[in-house]
Design a protein around this motif. Structure first.
Motif, PDB file in Angstrom:
ATOM      1  N   PHE A 159      46.818  54.794   2.102  1.00 21.27           N
ATOM      2  CA  PHE A 159      46.956  55.564   0.873  1.00 21.27           C
ATOM      3  C   PHE A 159      46.180  56.879   0.971  1.00 21.27           C
ATOM      4  O   PHE A 159      46.725  57.961   0.716  1.00 21.27           O
ATOM      5  N   ALA A 213      51.462  58.902  -1.387  1.00 23.10           N
ATOM      6  CA  ALA A 213      50.438  57.951  -0.963  1.00 23.10           C
ATOM      7  C   ALA A 213      50.690  56.554  -1.521  1.00 23.10           C
ATOM      8  O   ALA A 213      50.587  55.561  -0.788  1.00 23.10           O
ATOM      9  N   THR A 214      51.032  56.472  -2.797  1.00 27.72           N
ATOM     10  CA  THR A 214      51.277  55.157  -3.400  1.00 27.72           C
ATOM     11  C   THR A 214      52.519  54.515  -2.791  1.00 27.72           C
ATOM     12  O   THR A 214      52.543  53.302  -2.554  1.00 27.72           O
ATOM     13  N   HIS A 223      44.799  50.759   1.450  1.00 30.74           N
ATOM     14  CA  HIS A 223      44.107  51.872   0.799  1.00 30.74           C
ATOM     15  C   HIS A 223      43.708  52.960   1.796  1.00 30.74           C
ATOM     16  O   HIS A 223      43.664  54.137   1.435  1.00 30.74           O
ATOM     17  N   MET A 226      51.528  53.285   0.726  1.00 25.02           N
ATOM     18  CA  MET A 226      50.697  52.086   0.597  1.00 25.02           C
ATOM     19  C   MET A 226      51.548  50.867   0.230  1.00 25.02           C
ATOM     20  O   MET A 226      51.385  49.788   0.795  1.00 25.02           O
ATOM     21  N   THR A 227      52.448  51.064  -0.713  1.00 29.84           N
ATOM     22  CA  THR A 227      53.301  49.967  -1.178  1.00 29.84           C
ATOM     23  C   THR A 227      54.245  49.511  -0.069  1.00 29.84           C
ATOM     24  O   THR A 227      54.441  48.305   0.123  1.00 29.84           O
ATOM     25  N   GLY A 237      47.124  54.869  -8.659  1.00 29.63           N
ATOM     26  CA  GLY A 237      47.147  55.790  -7.524  1.00 29.63           C
ATOM     27  C   GLY A 237      46.825  57.208  -7.963  1.00 29.63           C
ATOM     28  O   GLY A 237      46.077  57.935  -7.297  1.00 29.63           O
ATOM     29  N   THR A 250      50.113  61.757  -4.964  1.00 27.17           N
ATOM     30  CA  THR A 250      50.108  60.409  -5.547  1.00 27.17           C
ATOM     31  C   THR A 250      51.378  59.647  -5.209  1.00 27.17           C
ATOM     32  O   THR A 250      51.322  58.490  -4.784  1.00 27.17           O
TER      33      THR A 250
END
Length: 160
Positions: free
Chosen positions: A136, A16-17, A133, A20-21, A69, A13
């Protein structure tokens, strides 16, 4: 769910978050648009007239962003552990695409429910959100696999 699975989900999490951010921030800067989910969430919390300081709203927005997330990765975990989908690049791409569609729908609903109309290029935002995403899900799958491998090696008492 055991502690190892929870740790695997948490690490996936965070990675990945964060990826993505970072992607959203880079695209936002590149196109000189506001595509930053935590910033939009902060503005949305302000629109809801929640009685918190701006700093507290920003912190809450970041926590919400990572919590969402976490929910996505928990769902991915369920799909992978129950062999509904294989842990693969293809399934990660598929999950990222579905997550992107869910994310876009979620933002559309939030914008409508709150009457929050930020001055952004909505089409551009939704396109970058879709690809964010996918990133992500790919990063979530990669870190999920890496942590799983590390746990397997650690539990087999193999020395490197």
């Amino acid at each position: 769910m055991d502690i190892y699975a929870l740790l695997q989900i948490v690490v996936a999490t965070i990675a990945a978050t964060s990826a993505m951010t970072l992607f959203s921030y880079v695209i936002s800067a590149s196109f000189r648009e506001l595509y930053k989910e935590p910033v939009l969430l902060t503005f949305l919390l302000t629109q809801l007239k929640i009685d918190l300081s701006l700093k507290s709203k920003a912190t809450l927005a970041w926590l919400l962003h990572y919590f969402i997330g976490f929910i996505f990765v928990v769902i991915y975990h369920f799909l992978w552990v129950n062999n509904i989908l294989q842990l693969s690049l293809w399934s990660a791409f598929l999950l990222g695409s579905l997550s992107g569609i869910i994310g876009i729908a979620g933002w559309m609903i939030l914008f409508r429910l709150t009457d929050y109309k930020p001055d952004i290029d909505y089409k551009g935002y939704y396109i970058q959100l879709f690809f964010a995403h996918i990133i992500f899900a790919l990063v979530a799958a990669l870190f999920y696999y890496l942590i799983s491998t590390i746990f397997l090696i650690a539990q087999s008492n193999v020395t490197i």
